[in-house]
Write a protein that holds these residues in place. Structure first.
Motif, PDB file in Angstrom:
ATOM      1  N   UNK A   1     -19.700  -9.763  84.652  1.00  0.00           N
ATOM      2  CA  UNK A   1     -20.323  -9.942  83.345  1.00  0.00           C
ATOM      3  C   UNK A   1     -21.795  -9.605  83.491  1.00  0.00           C
ATOM      4  N   UNK A   2     -22.277  -8.630  82.713  1.00  0.00           N
ATOM      5  CA  UNK A   2     -23.659  -8.159  82.803  1.00  0.00           C
ATOM      6  C   UNK A   2     -24.349  -8.384  81.464  1.00  0.00           C
ATOM      7  N   UNK A   3     -25.431  -9.145  81.465  1.00  0.00           N
ATOM      8  CA  UNK A   3     -26.091  -9.540  80.221  1.00  0.00           C
ATOM      9  C   UNK A   3     -27.573  -9.234  80.234  1.00  0.00           C
ATOM     10  N   UNK A   4     -28.079  -8.849  79.068  1.00  0.00           N
ATOM     11  CA  UNK A   4     -29.516  -8.846  78.849  1.00  0.00           C
ATOM     12  C   UNK A   4     -29.859 -10.084  78.031  1.00  0.00           C
ATOM     13  N   UNK A   5     -30.870 -10.791  78.475  1.00  0.00           N
ATOM     14  CA  UNK A   5     -31.276 -12.035  77.810  1.00  0.00           C
ATOM     15  C   UNK A   5     -32.571 -11.863  77.029  1.00  0.00           C
ATOM     16  N   UNK A   6     -33.043 -10.625  76.901  1.00  0.00           N
ATOM     17  CA  UNK A   6     -34.328 -10.314  76.269  1.00  0.00           C
ATOM     18  C   UNK A   6     -35.392 -11.275  76.816  1.00  0.00           C
ATOM     19  N   UNK A   7     -36.210 -11.895  75.931  1.00  0.00           N
ATOM     20  CA  UNK A   7     -37.256 -12.801  76.426  1.00  0.00           C
ATOM     21  C   UNK A   7     -36.857 -14.264  76.326  1.00  0.00           C
ATOM     22  N   UNK A   8     -35.566 -14.530  76.088  1.00  0.00           N
ATOM     23  CA  UNK A   8     -35.081 -15.886  75.857  1.00  0.00           C
ATOM     24  C   UNK A   8     -35.310 -16.782  77.070  1.00  0.00           C
ATOM     25  N   UNK A   9     -34.876 -16.322  78.251  1.00  0.00           N
ATOM     26  CA  UNK A   9     -35.086 -17.111  79.463  1.00  0.00           C
ATOM     27  C   UNK A   9     -36.561 -17.124  79.859  1.00  0.00           C
TER      28      UNK A   9
END
Length: 428
Positions: free
Chosen positions: A351-359
């Motif tokens: 599973x590959x995710x972009x979290x933008x600036x959330x984290x």
């Protein structure tokens, strides 16, 4: 964590994003709390300024022997000293409530994420590889595995359900796969190899979104630390509370680590075999990048995981997860699903995710663009490259032989001293 300013500026867009996640509107309540907090901060600042001003005026009044004015000013200062702590306490309470609300809300999906309720609404991106043909009746890994060293009974005896004791051929395959994945990601794709702490503090789990909402999904130690559910937690938090230079980016890390998950929401699912375990090993990829490059990095990261599957000769497909199937911190997720002939279906292996600036907002992880004074939040991405146990399952099922042995993929043979077949270690 969400940007309160963007919620104030465009509450409708924020609620629309939550709606795509299947959540009720929240902007009005958040903005009301923020407005009250800001009003209290203004009142506190005005009160402190007036208290300082009045305190100075007391001395001036006494110097000119204006006792009446001095007494009035002293009474005003005394009232402010009594009133300000109550205002400050109210402001702190509202700030805590506001922070709690923001921390409980998931990341908003990017515009290209398909709408949907669950995994049935995920979108196929592409399929790669060829499914193997067999001249005999294929078996699932839990029927083949015990004779190769996947000892489910001993694992359950030692630790309970969802634990496996791995030995013999299966243990050698497990080790070979982990090393092959690390070598591929470091030598071929430029990731920096790391060894991470397996226990972390509360704030580290909060930074990547495991806390506070998903505490029951993880294991906590007696001294209050948490066993990591994935090395994403340790790797992503390496930049917490830092201001990086733009030239330092991108950062790309990988680690092979044990992972620990309570599987609190998985009752009744995958109770047999090696698919869903409380303890497993996984090779993780983490990237820290600028906002402008995060979409390209997401494609790059997913392609790196696909390269491992291709080198192993496994058929797989890429799925873009719908809004109802994404993880808490993700803004877009690609799942790679490998073909398991024994089960006759595709199963998630990465599973590959972009979290933008959330984290990054939760961690206060920033960078300073070249030539600018102001800082910006970095973008963070994470992906599996791959889950080792599930890859063992895939190799066993796809390379099974009629006599119960398992052929070794060519790329793994150097890790097994040229061995090209895993033989049964027992007649069971």
């Amino acid at each position: 964590m969400h940007d309160i300013r963007s919620i104030r500026d465009n509450p409708a867009a924020f609620d629309a994003g939550l709606g795509r996640r299947g959540l009720q509107p929240a902007a009005a309540g958040i903005v009301a709390l923020d407005e009250r907090r800001r009003a209290l901060l203004t009142e506190i600042q005005a009160g402190l300024a007036r208290r300082n001003e009045a305190s100075k005026a007391i001395g001036a009044a006494k110097a000119r022997k204006d006792e009446a004015t001095a007494q009035a000013l002293m009474a005003e200062v005394s009232a402010l000293k009594e009133r300000l702590p109550a205002i400050e306490a109210e402001e702190k309470g509202i700030a805590d409530e506001l922070g709690g609300r923001l921390a409980s809300l998931p990341n908003l999906p990017l515009g290209d994420v398909p709408a949907g309720a669950d995994e049935n609404d995920n979108a196929l991106v592409h399929e790669r590889g060829s499914r193997p043909d067999f001249a005999f009746a294929v078996k699932e890994h839990d029927a083949i595995g015990p004779a190769l060293g996947l000892d489910f009974e001993t694992g359950a005896m030692l630790a309970g359900s969802r634990f496996t004791f791995v030995r013999g051929s299966a243990a050698r395959l497990h080790r070979a796969l982990g090393q092959f994945m690390l070598d591929t990601l470091t030598a071929d794709h430029g990731y920096e190899e790391t060894v991470v702490p397996l226990m972390v503090r509360d704030e580290v789990m909060f930074g990547t979104g495991q806390l506070p909402k998903f505490a029951e999904d993880s294991f906590q130690t007696t001294d209050g630390r948490w066993l990591i559910p994935t090395s994403e937690v340790s790797l992503t938090n390496t930049v917490r509370e830092q201001i990086l230079s733009e030239e330092a980016l991108p950062l790309r890390f990988t680690a092979l680590s044990p992972c620990f998950r309570s599987e609190a929401g998985a009752a009744g699912r995958d109770t047999r075999g090696y698919i869903r375990q409380h303890q497993f090993e996984k090779v993780e990829m983490v990237s820290i990048v600028t906002p402008e490059t995060s979409d390209d990095e997401h494609e790059r990261m997913t392609a790196c995981a696909e390269d491992i599957l291709t080198k192993l000769g496994l058929a797989f497909r890429r799925m873009k997860l719908c809004t109802g199937d994404m993880g808490f911190s993700a803004a877009r997720t690609y799942d790679l699903e490998v073909w398991l002939p024994g089960q006759g279906r595709y199963r998630e292996i990465s599973s590959c995710s972009t979290c933008t600036d959330f984290q990054a907002r939760r961690m206060n992880a920033r960078y300073r663009p070249e030539g600018e004074k102001a800082t910006r939040f970095v973008h963070t991405l994470n992906g599996s490259g791959l889950a080792v146990g599930r890859t063992v399952v895939a190799v066993v099922e796809n390379y099974q032989q009629e006599d119960g042995s398992v052929a070794v993929p060519e790329v793994l043979q150097p890790y097994l001293r040229g061995l090209n077949r895993l033989e049964r270690i027992s007649a069971s």
